[in-house]
Write a protein that holds these residues in place. Structure first.
Motif: not given
Length: 382
Positions: A355-360
């Motif tokens: 999965s991705l976090s908001p900071d990529g």
């Protein structure tokens, strides 16, 4: 939007259950099943367009989008059995809480050499999914090579707004719709104007600075002439027109991808194989950003890629808030190591979904997942 696909006994997969998102990235080793997923969706669309996705029809294995052979070619080697010991090929799509299921119970004597597999379970109300909508696009990896002329199909380009599975109708589509106004959802303020052609050229210039493109009718023929120029069409800054065969593969290979993403509509499905083909790293990142922009505008975009630059382009789109992490699904396809003790005839395929976090940033980095650069650097520095 289709939020999940389930496949049973089809080609590479005995069973697959996979979530999809607004932008879905399929990555992984060759022969690990990425194309199988794309072909499953294309097969359903192909059968639907032929008015065969009914109990009186079936799954049309060979057609405009995919050519898969005959029944023996698409039934998984280690198939599961049901319904009196007979295997079945099943596809299920989930969208907006509704599940659409198509099942073909495979009869070995009847279907082994058949290219139309009868259906004994058929989903109703298929108009709910963009897979069967009017703005569908599927661009395969084997797109048309640079040529002087391209075919002129009024039905494909004007009536169906279809670019062709190999992008063969792109030039004619651009000829017909070049002055079409772009919507605010995908419009870039730095474009020369507000038309489709202006935006196509803007994205092409991310690959090759100063380039422009033109598609014109060859009167009295069934062909469209495609050409490129540099630094303006008229005046002292203009250049001669160049044939696609004389400017390299990258521009012509990227052109259908660019057009498909720009003309996608909310709710439509756009399937892209290897958008990075023949492009330098910057161009690959920009193709990913364009796909992300199309998804942000409401289309569902499914991308098969072998490029870490495409992956990084998607990560940057999330970091720049073009998309939220929940808008992106990343799936890494791998083959399980040989396990002769399990008695399998076919390799077992696995899927890991970081999965991705908001900071990529990615939640995990599976072995083999775009790690060749690190491995090469380790060897160079050792």
């Amino acid at each position: 939007m289709i939020d999940r696909i389930t496949i049973q006994n089809f080609k590479a997969f005995a069973s697959l259950d996979l979530p999809l998102a607004g932008l879905t990235l399929l990555t992984g080793l060759n022969g690990a099943g990425k194309s199988t997923l794309m072909q499953a969706l294309a097969l359903l669309r192909q059968s639907y367009e032929a008015a065969l996705l009914t109990r009186d029809g079936g799954l049309l294995l060979n057609g405009e989008l995919v050519s898969l052979g005959v029944g023996v070619d698409v039934l998984h080697e280690d198939f599961h059995v049901s319904r009196g010991g007979r295997p079945h090929i099943t596809f299920s799509l989930r969208q907006d809480g509704n599940e659409l299921v198509w099942r073909s119970t495979y009869e070995l004597a009847r279907d082994r050499e058949a290219d139309l597999l009868p259906l004994d379970m058929v989903a109703d109300d298929v108009g709910r999914t963009g897979l069967f909508g009017p703005a569908f696009q599927y661009l395969r990896a084997d797109r048309v090579a640079p040529a002087v002329t391209y075919e002129k199909s009024y039905n494909a380009a004007a009536l169906r707004s279809f670019l062709g599975a190999r992008g063969e109708h792109t030039a004619n589509y651009l000829r017909i719709h070049r002055d079409r106004p772009m919507t605010s959802a995908v419009r870039r303020p730095e474009a020369r104007g507000g038309t489709l052609l202006d935006h196509v050229e803007l994205w092409l210039q991310e690959i090759c600075p100063g380039v422009n493109v033109n598609a014109e009718d060859l009167t009295g023929t069934d062909s469209v002439l495609l050409s490129y120029g540099f630094f303006g069409r008229t005046g002292p800054a203009s250049s001669n027109r160049y044939r696609p065969t004389n400017v390299g593969f990258g521009l012509t290979y990227a052109l259908p991808i660019i057009v498909a993403c720009l003309i996608a509509t909310p709710g439509s499905v756009v399937m892209l194989e290897n958008p990075e083909a023949h492009l330098h790293p910057r161009g690959q990142i920009m193709m990913a950003r364009l796909a992300a922009a199309s998804a942000a505008a409401g289309a569902q975009v499914i991308v098969e890629t072998h490029s870490d630059h495409v992956l990084n382009g998607v990560r940057l789109a999330v970091k720049d808030s073009l998309l939220s992490p929940s808008d992106v699904a990343i799936h890494y396809f791998d083959r399980e190591r040989a396990t002769p003790d399990r008695g399998r005839r076919a390799p077992h395929l696995s899927v890991t979904s970081p999965s991705l976090s908001p900071d990529g940033m990615l939640s995990n980095w599976p072995p083999g997942f775009f790690d060749e650069l690190d491995r090469a650097l380790d060897r160079l520095l050792s």
